[in-house]
Design an enzyme around this catalytic site. Structure first.
Site, PDB file in Angstrom:
ATOM      1  N   ASP A   1       0.871  -1.165   0.000  1.00 27.95           N
ATOM      2  CA  ASP A   1       0.000   0.000   0.000  1.00 27.95           C
ATOM      3  C   ASP A   1       0.920   1.231   0.000  1.00 27.95           C
ATOM      4  OD1 ASP A   1      -2.142   1.716   0.055  1.00 27.95           O
ATOM      5  OD2 ASP A   1      -3.138   0.809   1.769  1.00 27.95           O
TER       6      ASP A   1
HETATM    7  C1  BGC Z   1      -5.056   3.259   0.485  1.00 28.53           C
HETATM    8  C2  BGC Z   1      -5.408   2.229  -0.582  1.00 28.53           C
HETATM    9  C3  BGC Z   1      -5.360   2.868  -1.948  1.00 28.53           C
HETATM   10  C4  BGC Z   1      -3.996   3.481  -2.168  1.00 28.53           C
HETATM   11  C5  BGC Z   1      -3.817   4.114  -3.532  1.00 28.53           C
HETATM   12  C6  BGC Z   1      -3.774   3.992   0.141  1.00 28.53           C
HETATM   13  O1  BGC Z   1      -3.522   5.040   1.013  1.00 28.53           O
HETATM   14  O2  BGC Z   1      -4.927   2.618   1.723  1.00 28.53           O
HETATM   15  O3  BGC Z   1      -6.660   1.671  -0.314  1.00 28.53           O
HETATM   16  O4  BGC Z   1      -5.650   1.926  -2.929  1.00 28.53           O
HETATM   17  O5  BGC Z   1      -3.782   4.468  -1.186  1.00 28.53           O
HETATM   18  O6  BGC Z   1      -4.527   5.270  -3.654  1.00 28.53           O
END
Ligand code: BGC
Length: 753
Positions: free
Chosen positions: A308
């Site tokens: 993530d």
């Molecule tokens: C979130 C994810 C998301 C990613 C990309 C992260 O901060 O936890 O769910 O897909 O950002 O935007």
């Protein structure tokens, strides 16, 4: 003859060089199997090119202004990152019109193919989590918590399929959805991104979403890959705050948190994103046990594992398991990460290079990840067709797609309370509409819509209705008055209904952290003041989580849990108020009654001890329900009667199955839909068993007086077994009860002799 030979010779002089020029390398040959193409390509790649494939960078590294909302390519930046650093993937953006996304993606994908030595296409990832929510004009479905409330997997399938149909052609071929975390902690600011608190519900809905999204190309669009996120245990941090530590026993991880991910893997999901947080003291990004042991080896996932946002860095400056970025990179890659959403710097590339040069990481380890990433690119057809197309832009937000979103929204509205049958309100003279969401579009949609934390009000489509607009459209002959704050007595007195639209503004992640689940005090005050009058009150809760309303619940004649119903949501709410739609949503989460007492419906039986006010030594163990409204609760304007529950046998062996049947009759005077929920209780287990567990559901539509006979085939391994702390299934003989509606039947499971 000589003449013929001469002609042949002349022709071959013309043709042969052309053939040689166009001769393709095996990896470019679409007729070869994917693994042969991948191996061939891997064999031609330099180590720097491989590391680049393992990196994903944010749009702000290649756009003109460096701001999220800017979807204009800066070719110089993109050229450098792709040509010199071999970056293989980008992500993110905000809602701009399709034409602008097309231009951006077209330039980026062409540049990638031209600038990379071997012509490797990039893959673009995006958070289109409820429809193509980062694309102007797209169809926007209800958020997942609402899809859970429909108890109708068709809507989850449609949400996936429509998302892909509207955005894959633009080159958005990797979607960061579905969220398969279990919504068990109502304070957690992302509970609305889940399908609710039940593992079976989340498994069914998630699987349908994956099937819809990953097979939409059969209807003509490009292919799209789904992402199961955020593996595993992200949704139950002890404090309720995003990304704070979770303490989850292994047995609970196996029994409750794992099944939705497993269902998605079995449905062929192509990628998994890891949990940013830590579980039992170990950040998931550094956990070989969870990433390789559980996800890869035990659960059999062979697709791409993505970090993530900036989570390798967080091992250094948040979790403190690594001294520096290099050590963090080593931990994450050795845990099993394939791709790093770095996403703003080249730190990951640098660290990887050093780790290889210093002998910490082998090229074989890198090849294993790059093989999976290239396989994904080949399988999505990116090598044959790397550029977006604008042939179908007119299909974005089509009437047909919006109808699907409206159908889903309608079935997702949960009528929690309807005292004195105050609803439906068929032909009102006057309705007063008030509350912070009465005239808001952004509140209906939640986070990840238009922008990360939701867009500004004026960015939402002009033809999107607010609740106020929708009530005006629903009751063209009624007087619909918008009041701000508490309407005056005079105004209240001649109204047939006050609709108070309250709840929350959009948020996601840590921005949505709260210390008090209670509905904001200002709203409680306004509701209580309105309730003091004689006009019936309908409380419409537009919110991502069940804000506590216990103090005012009794004052509102009607309570509607609207959740986050999306762009068509206001119409759905108005339909339910007028009765043109008979509500059929049911709560996919328990609605808590008290602060500090949040327990999912299926809590293990020993979790709840209650003190009945007598002798404190006589604390009773029981399954007393701590919720204001329980999981599965939802009213209808008709009544359903459950009768004649039968089981094919009173006892089965572990190798037999059991057929349960029930009749449901619509005993009211209007058509209605009913989510039929089958629960099973295992009475005694070596590991404390849940009070009851949803094991099967189906939604039926019945005309007045109509009956249907439903069937549930119980398979001992699928429905009666449960895992121990190592994930090994126990199937224990004993007593079980099956429950549907208000009916129960007991049966026994016998050991095989
Ligand atoms: C979130 C994810 C998301 C990613 C990309 C992260 O901060 O936890 O769910 O897909 O950002 O935007």
């Amino acid at each position: 003859m000589e003449q013929v030979l001469r002609i042949f010779f002349t022709l071959s002089l013309i043709i042969l060089p052309t053939m040689a020029q166009t001769q393709t390398a095996p990896y470019q040959n679409p007729d070869l199997p994917v693994d042969e193409r991948v191996n061939d390509l891997l064999g031609r790649m330099k180590i720097q090119e491989k590391i680049g494939q393992m990196t994903q960078l944010d749009i702000t590294t290649i756009n003109k202004t460096g701001h999220q909302s800017n979807v204009e390519l800066d070719p110089g930046k993109a050229k450098e990152l792709i040509g010199e650093h071999h970056i293989g993937s980008f992500l993110n953006g905000e809602a701009v019109p399709a034409g602008q996304w097309f231009q951006f993606m077209d330039r980026l994908t062409r540049l990638a193919v031209n600038e990379s030595r071997l012509g490797i296409p990039i893959i673009y990832g995006i958070d289109h989590i409820h429809g193509a929510s980062y694309l102007g004009g797209a169809t926007i479905f209800p958020q997942s918590i609402n899809l859970g409330a429909t108890f109708n997997e068709k809507h989850s399938y449609n949400a996936g399929a429509v998302t892909a149909l509207e955005s894959a052609d633009l080159g958005h071929q990797w979607n960061f959805a579905p969220v398969l975390d279990l919504g068990v902690n109502p304070v957690w600011p992302r509970i609305w991104e889940t399908y609710g608190e039940d593992p079976h519900l989340a498994s069914v809905m998630g699987r349908s979403y994956v099937n819809g999204l990953q097979s939409a190309h059969k209807a003509g669009s490009k292919k799209m890959a789904a992402t199961a996120k955020h593996f595993i245990g992200y949704s139950d941090p002890k404090s309720g705050w995003d990304r704070s530590p979770a303490h989850i026993p292994d047995q609970v991880l196996h029994e409750f948190h794992k099944p939705p991910f497993k269902a998605a893997i079995d449905a062929g999901i192509k990628t998994v994103m890891l949990n940013s947080g830590e579980v039992n003291g170990v950040p998931v990004h550094a956990s070989h046990r969870l990433v390789t042991g559980l996800l890869r080896e035990e659960m059999g996932f062979d697709g791409v594992i993505l970090t993530d946002w900036a989570d390798i860095k967080k091992l250094v400056n948040f979790h403190y398991t690594a001294e520096d970025y290099k050590e963090a990179t080593y931990q994450a890659v050795m845990a099993g990460v394939d791709m790093s959403m770095t996403p703003l710097t080249l730190e990951f590339n640098r660290a990887m290079t050093e780790l290889v040069e210093e002998g910490w990481l082998s090229e074989e380890r890198i090849d294993a990840s790059v093989r999976r990433i290239l396989t994904l690119k080949f399988e999505l057809g990116l090598f044959e067709d790397p550029y977006p197309t604008d042939d179908r832009l007119d299909k974005i937000g089509s009437t047909e797609n919006r109808q699907k979103a409206l159908d889903a929204a309608r079935e997702s509205i949960v009528l929690l309370r309807n005292s004195g049958d105050v609803l439906p309100l068929e032909a009102p003279g006057k309705i007063i509409v008030t509350g912070p969401t009465a005239d808001s579009k952004r509140n209906l949609s939640g986070g990840w819509t238009i922008a990360w934390q939701g867009g500004e009000e004026e960015q939402y489509p002009e033809d999107m209705m607010t609740i106020l607009d929708a009530l005006r459209a629903e009751f063209p002959n009624g007087k619909i008055v918008h009041a701000t704050g508490i309407p005056g007595d005079k105004e209240l007195n001649d109204a047939d209904l006050v609709v108070y639209a309250g709840g929350e503004e959009p948020y996601t992640e840590f921005i949505g952290n709260i210390s008090d689940l209670t509905l904001p005090q200002q709203q409680l005050k306004e509701i209580a003041a309105i309730a003091r009058g004689n006009t019936p009150l309908a409380l419409v809760l537009v919110q991502g989580r069940p804000r506590l309303i216990t103090d005012v619940a009794i004052d509102a004649e009607a309570i509607i849990m609207a959740g986050l119903p999306g762009f068509e949501g206001a119409e759905a709410i108005a339909n339910v108020i007028s009765g043109t739609v008979n509500p059929s949503g049911k709560l996919p989460i328990s609605y808590p009654m008290d602060p500090n007492h949040y327990i999912p419906y299926n809590h293990k039986s020993s979790d709840v001890y209650f003190f009945d006010g007598g002798d404190p030594n006589e604390i009773i163990q029981g399954d007393d329900d701590p919720s204001l409204f329980p999981f599965g609760h939802g009213l209808s304007y008709t009544t359903f009667d459950y009768s004649n529950l039968t089981v094919s046998s009173r006892s089965i062996t572990t190798e037999e199955s059991l057929r349960a049947e029930v009749t449901i009759t619509n005993t009211g005077d209007r058509q209605g839909m009913e989510g039929a929920l089958w629960f099973i209780t295992d009475h005694v287990g070596r590991i404390t068993r849940p009070v009851e567990e949803l094991q099967h559901f189906e939604k039926v539509s019945l005309e007045p007086g109509e009956s249907v006979r439903l069937e549930f085939k119980i398979d001992p391994t699928d429905h009666l077994a449960y895992p121990d702390e190592n994930g090994k299934l126990n199937l224990e003989p004993g007593r079980f009860t099956i429950k549907i509606g208000d009916l129960t039947k007991e049966f026994r499971l016998k050991a095989v002799k």
